[in-house]
Design an enzyme around this catalytic site. Structure first.
Site, PDB file in Angstrom:
ATOM      1  N   HIS A   1      32.915  36.244  48.219  1.00  0.00           N
ATOM      2  CA  HIS A   1      33.902  35.358  47.575  1.00  0.00           C
ATOM      3  C   HIS A   1      34.740  34.596  48.603  1.00  0.00           C
ATOM      4  O   HIS A   1      35.942  34.376  48.400  1.00  0.00           O
ATOM      5  CB  HIS A   1      34.830  36.149  46.644  1.00  0.00           C
ATOM      6  CG  HIS A   1      34.157  36.783  45.456  1.00  0.00           C
ATOM      7  ND1 HIS A   1      34.124  36.201  44.222  1.00  0.00           N
ATOM      8  CD2 HIS A   1      33.478  37.944  45.327  1.00  0.00           C
ATOM      9  CE1 HIS A   1      33.475  36.993  43.383  1.00  0.00           C
ATOM     10  NE2 HIS A   1      33.069  38.050  44.030  1.00  0.00           N
TER      11      HIS A   1
ATOM     12  N   ASN B   1      34.926  38.051  36.901  1.00  0.00           N
ATOM     13  CA  ASN B   1      33.888  37.070  37.219  1.00  0.00           C
ATOM     14  C   ASN B   1      33.650  36.186  36.004  1.00  0.00           C
ATOM     15  O   ASN B   1      34.121  36.482  34.905  1.00  0.00           O
ATOM     16  CB  ASN B   1      32.573  37.776  37.578  1.00  0.00           C
ATOM     17  CG  ASN B   1      32.523  38.220  39.040  1.00  0.00           C
ATOM     18  OD1 ASN B   1      33.345  37.813  39.856  1.00  0.00           O
ATOM     19  ND2 ASN B   1      31.554  39.054  39.363  1.00  0.00           N
TER      20      ASN B   1
ATOM     21  N   HIS C   1      43.295  43.496  43.946  1.00  0.00           N
ATOM     22  CA  HIS C   1      42.835  44.889  44.006  1.00  0.00           C
ATOM     23  C   HIS C   1      42.847  45.481  42.601  1.00  0.00           C
ATOM     24  O   HIS C   1      43.864  45.396  41.904  1.00  0.00           O
ATOM     25  CB  HIS C   1      43.755  45.672  44.947  1.00  0.00           C
ATOM     26  CG  HIS C   1      43.530  47.154  44.966  1.00  0.00           C
ATOM     27  ND1 HIS C   1      42.286  47.720  44.758  1.00  0.00           N
ATOM     28  CD2 HIS C   1      44.377  48.192  45.169  1.00  0.00           C
ATOM     29  CE1 HIS C   1      42.397  49.035  44.832  1.00  0.00           C
ATOM     30  NE2 HIS C   1      43.648  49.343  45.073  1.00  0.00           N
TER      31      HIS C   1
HETATM   32  C1  HEM Z   1      32.172  43.822  38.248  1.00  0.00           C
HETATM   33  C2  HEM Z   1      31.909  43.684  39.500  1.00  0.00           C
HETATM   34  C3  HEM Z   1      32.712  42.847  40.429  1.00  0.00           C
HETATM   35  C4  HEM Z   1      33.538  41.795  40.173  1.00  0.00           C
HETATM   36  C5  HEM Z   1      33.870  41.167  38.843  1.00  0.00           C
HETATM   37  C6  HEM Z   1      34.091  41.361  41.435  1.00  0.00           C
HETATM   38  C7  HEM Z   1      34.966  40.312  41.594  1.00  0.00           C
HETATM   39  C8  HEM Z   1      35.500  39.893  42.774  1.00  0.00           C
HETATM   40  C9  HEM Z   1      36.324  38.737  42.961  1.00  0.00           C
HETATM   41  C10 HEM Z   1      36.781  37.800  41.879  1.00  0.00           C
HETATM   42  C11 HEM Z   1      36.622  38.659  44.266  1.00  0.00           C
HETATM   43  C12 HEM Z   1      37.433  37.555  44.927  1.00  0.00           C
HETATM   44  C13 HEM Z   1      38.860  37.931  45.008  1.00  0.00           C
HETATM   45  C14 HEM Z   1      39.647  36.787  45.589  1.00  0.00           C
HETATM   46  O1  HEM Z   1      39.628  35.691  44.996  1.00  0.00           O
HETATM   47  O2  HEM Z   1      40.311  36.990  46.616  1.00  0.00           O
HETATM   48  C15 HEM Z   1      36.011  39.771  44.908  1.00  0.00           C
HETATM   49  C16 HEM Z   1      36.109  40.026  46.237  1.00  0.00           C
HETATM   50  C17 HEM Z   1      35.619  41.148  46.793  1.00  0.00           C
HETATM   51  N1  HEM Z   1      34.870  42.118  46.163  1.00  0.00           N
HETATM   52 FE1  HEM Z   1      34.312  42.188  44.282  1.00  0.00          FE
HETATM   53  N2  HEM Z   1      33.614  42.174  42.425  1.00  0.00           N
HETATM   54  C18 HEM Z   1      32.779  43.098  41.839  1.00  0.00           C
HETATM   55  C19 HEM Z   1      32.135  44.118  42.448  1.00  0.00           C
HETATM   56  C20 HEM Z   1      32.433  44.518  43.683  1.00  0.00           C
HETATM   57  C21 HEM Z   1      31.981  45.736  44.265  1.00  0.00           C
HETATM   58  C22 HEM Z   1      31.081  46.763  43.581  1.00  0.00           C
HETATM   59  C23 HEM Z   1      32.518  45.798  45.501  1.00  0.00           C
HETATM   60  C24 HEM Z   1      32.387  46.876  46.530  1.00  0.00           C
HETATM   61  C25 HEM Z   1      32.070  48.114  46.292  1.00  0.00           C
HETATM   62  C26 HEM Z   1      33.292  44.590  45.712  1.00  0.00           C
HETATM   63  C27 HEM Z   1      33.949  44.259  46.858  1.00  0.00           C
HETATM   64  C28 HEM Z   1      34.628  43.099  47.077  1.00  0.00           C
HETATM   65  C29 HEM Z   1      35.229  42.745  48.325  1.00  0.00           C
HETATM   66  C30 HEM Z   1      35.204  43.579  49.591  1.00  0.00           C
HETATM   67  C31 HEM Z   1      35.863  41.513  48.152  1.00  0.00           C
HETATM   68  C32 HEM Z   1      36.648  40.720  49.171  1.00  0.00           C
HETATM   69  C33 HEM Z   1      38.109  41.042  48.954  1.00  0.00           C
HETATM   70  C34 HEM Z   1      39.034  40.389  49.959  1.00  0.00           C
HETATM   71  O3  HEM Z   1      38.645  40.185  51.108  1.00  0.00           O
HETATM   72  O4  HEM Z   1      40.185  40.119  49.573  1.00  0.00           O
HETATM   73  N3  HEM Z   1      33.222  43.855  44.585  1.00  0.00           N
HETATM   74  N4  HEM Z   1      35.325  40.520  43.987  1.00  0.00           N
END
Ligand code: HEM
Length: 753
Positions: free
Chosen positions: A131, A203, A395
């Protein structure tokens, strides 16, 4: 510059600048940088910083521990008339380093040089691991009160207004990648509630590729560019992605959403949002329900065509962020309704036979309607991209009392991952003190010290229990609105690395989605699979994916196989008998047209009065005009926004033709390759290309006066969605009605009906 000169008031400067350019630029075209038009000469009279643009907002000024400061937003950024060092000392020269003579070496003594360059050297921080590409906006959430019966969360009480910050994103691409790639979109919302921040990290698709968070590195490594050549950027059309999803068939449902039109949204404003997981809501009496969160866009769900998405990747890689900012600047505030699907909290955690802990499954809205609980309006763009959109940290564990998590194994893993990654990305453990992340609820934690500590904590006993600080802070009781982890019973069970058996069904809901699509949407899905698999090198991977398609639907499989030049395999599992969910289709309903772009082709011989009227009518309808003319500047007194050379059909939602412009002097392929697109001595070939592309992309087209000739020359006169009339106003009204359905769908022939 004489630093003793008094600074001129900002108002004078803005007014003087505006006077100079009056009549040359029009202030009502969204997108212009800065709050005042610049002068040609370099400004040299010191004055305070210009105000931000009217639609820009900044994080509320709170202390690092969430207290209201009452300070103006300027306290967060630049102030005063004079350039200073980071320590506030005024500087008289920042253009020359301090040297031993004009031709001599730079002196180590030059502290200003060292400060300036050192800070610059450290300007970049790691981009998000996923993202990375995103755009954000501030807004307001107003609760309807309809959730009061299922949760004690204060921000959901009737009429309660809560400040929010939303960040939209793509998943795969790097920070500088194009907006319109085929991908899932992030839709993350930070609610600054007065009971603690709530992050709904959602999402634009309701399911995910994997059922267990431990596989997140696998799907992301597969989907990101290949590790040797680091290509392709921001694409799933490559071997490693399809290798993974074809081997790991629980990914098939999310993959089909990506291959559908949902993977290429027209705008962030026309996307649904989904919390994906099932959450648990708790009321004041401790009673619980299970829910899924949904964002429903006021403008309906609307997507680009694949060709539009590809063209935009080159013509305007910032298409989605520009659209978001311009819509807000034009006053067409994006809106969504937040809704919940509500399920009884039973020990099985299932509804209508669907496992609510499986993030690869939806609950069709026909079985559990989405109940609206509040409205989100985005009404301010950020003042500073880095400070706000880049540094915001979401978070899933940011939960206020009344909202709790479930045992969904994807959700559980996410609870660990976000903070962990932000520790590195934002350089230490104190990122909740960055202005955009500061809670609007008083913070009284016992977290201390660390890099970039902004709070000056008082007290001598940051531990519990203590007596030296009189015991403060104290745990809150149930009647003091404490967050309570719902004491859910966890069944006695062996410690295993395993999924429940219900997670084994990987195909029935993919079929449900496929059957819910209209024929034209099914055509798009077929084309997307054929395109993406067609870009893979290895036949084994294509054959493996075709096997999954055979298990979903024989027609889908056969059509994609034909495109790939491969035989269609037989299913290896029984084809599921499922009922479609019409709510999943984006065809067949009507929506408002706020903030949509109305292209108007105009030339000096056109009906300029009529164009002026249309322009006013477009603004009055909450839409944005885009005047396209043979040359820049003004046509009559109308401001030209694109020339035939700089404009392209993909920037507009509908096209109006006020005249039939003869070929302009630059209408030669050597000057503008688009001029080679059509051969016409009478009408500029770029105008014919505009019409052809808008027609091919099923956009409404309207013409009056000389414009009618262009329709005839382009061969589209009298076809569906092409209207003519006696006046611009009449034609605009007709195309606006057509736009309500988003596209003239009957222009897309479908072969799979
Ligand atoms: C339903 C499943 C998931 C959704 C809807 C989702 C959604 C998102 C969204 C919207 C962001 C962007 C946040 C922003 O705008 O700063 C993000 C970032 C991220 N997601 Fe997910 N994600 C999902 C699953 C996962 C899973 C399973 C993991 C890890 C186990 C994960 C790890 C991360 C990480 C590491 C970031 C970057 C966060 C940052 O650097 O601030 N995500 N996710």
């Amino acid at each position: 510059m004489d630093s003793s000169k008094p600074a001129k008031a900002v108002k004078d400067v803005v007014e003087a600048a505006a006077e100079k350019v009056a009549g040359v630029l029009t202030p009502d075209v969204p997108g212009a940088p800065g709050s005042a038009p610049p002068t040609v000469e370099e400004p040299t009279t010191p004055h305070d910083p210009l105000p931000p643009k009217a639609e820009q907002g900044a994080p509320e000024t709170r202390s690092p521990t969430g207290a209201k400061t009452g300070a103006p937003a300027i306290a967060n950024g630049q102030q005063g008339a004079f350039l200073t060092t980071s320590q506030g000392a005024r500087l008289r020269d920042t253009d020359h380093s301090l040297k031993a003579g004009p031709r001599g070496p730079i002196l180590l003594q030059d502290h200003h040089f060292r400060e300036k360059i050192t800070h610059f050297d450290h300007e970049r921080i790691p981009e998000r691991v996923v993202h990375a590409r995103g755009a954000g906006a501030h807004g307001l959430f107003t609760a309807y009160g309809t959730a009061e019966r299922v949760t004690k969360a204060g921000f959901l009480k009737k009429g309660r207004e809560t400040e929010v910050f939303v960040r939209f994103s793509t998943v795969l691409g790097s920070r500088g990648s194009a907006d319109t790639v085929r991908d899932t979109r992030g839709f993350a919302t930070k609610f600054y509630t007065d009971e603690g921040t709530f992050d709904l990290v959602a999402n634009n698709m309701p399911v995910f590729f994997i059922q267990d968070a431990i596989k997140f590195p696998d799907i992301i490594h597969a989907a990101k560019p290949h590790p040797d050549r680091e290509i392709p950027q921001a694409q799933s059309a490559h071997d490693t992605f399809w290798d993974f999803v074809s081997l790991h068939t629980e990914a098939q449902h999310h993959t089909m959403w990506n291959m559908s039109d949902r993977g290429i949204p027209r705008s962030y404003r026309t996307m649904e949002g989904f919390g994906v997981h099932t959450f648990r809501l708790v009321d004041a009496a401790g009673e619980t329900v299970l829910v899924k969160f949904h964002w429903k866009p006021k403008l309906g769900v609307h997507s680009l065509t694949w060709e539009e998405a590809q063209l935009l990747g080159g013509i305007d890689p910032d298409f989605h962020r520009r659209d978001l900012y311009d819509a807000i600047e034009a006053g067409a505030y994006p809106e969504w309704e937040l809704g919940i699907q509500v399920f009884p909290d039973t020990p099985e955690e299932t509804f209508a036979g669907i496992d609510l802990l499986d993030p690869t499954k939806i609950v069709p809205e026909e079985l559990a309607p989405v109940q609206p609980i509040g409205r989100l309006t985005l009404n301010r763009t950020p003042r500073n991209f880095f400070a706000e959109t880049e540094q915001v940290a979401f978070h899933l564990g940011h939960l206020p009392p009344g909202i709790d998590v479930t045992n969904d194994p994807l959700l559980q893993g996410r609870l660990f991952s976000y903070v962990d990654t932000q520790l590195t990305r934002l350089g230490g453990p104190n990122f909740s003190q960055i202005p955009i992340n500061r809670p609007h609820a008083p913070v009284n934690d016992m977290l201390r010290d660390g890099f970039h500590q902004h709070a000056v904590h008082a007290g001598v006993a940051p531990y519990r229990p203590n007596s030296l600080d009189g015991g403060n802070p104290f745990p809150a009781g149930d009647d003091e609105n404490a967050f309570v982890d719902v004491p859910v019973t966890v069944a006695e069970a062996p410690k295993v690395r395993a999924n429940p058996v219900s997670f084994d069904d990987h195909y029935s809901q993919v079929r449900l989605f496929w059957l819910s699509m209209s024929p034209v949407e099914q055509e798009h899905i077929i084309r997307a699979y054929a395109f993406e698999l067609g870009k893979c090198y290895h036949q084994a991977i294509k054959e493996r994916q075709l096997q999954s398609l055979a298990n979903i639907d024989p027609v889908l499989c056969a059509e994609v196989a034909t495109g790939l030049g491969l035989p269609a395999p037989q299913p290896t599992v029984p084809i599921a008998d499922v009922a479609p969910s019409p709510a999943l289709s984006q065809v067949g309903r009507e929506w408002p047209s706020d903030g949509r772009m109305v292209g108007v082709v105009v030339d000096p011989d056109a009906d300029l009065d009529g164009v002026g009227q249309v322009r006013r009518a477009v603004f009055a309808a909450g839409m944005v005009p885009l005047l396209i003319a043979p040359h820049g500047g003004l046509v009559g007194d109308l401001p030209v926004q694109r020339t035939f050379a700089t404009g392209r059909s993909v920037e507009v939602d509908v096209l109006l033709l006020a005249g039939a412009p003869a070929p302009a002097p630059d209408a030669i392929p050597a000057r503008d390759a688009k001029a080679g697109a059509a051969d016409s001595a009478a009408v500029d070939p770029r105008v014919l290309l505009l019409v052809e592309e808008c027609w091919r992309h099923a956009k409404a087209i309207g013409a009056w006066d000389g414009g009618v000739t262009v329709l005839e020359r382009a061969g589209v006169a009298g076809t569906p969605g092409v209207v003519t009339g006696d006046s611009g106003a009449e034609v605009f009204t007709a195309v606006q009605q057509l736009l309500a359905a988003h596209r003239v769908w009957e222009r897309f022939p479908a072969s799979v009906a």
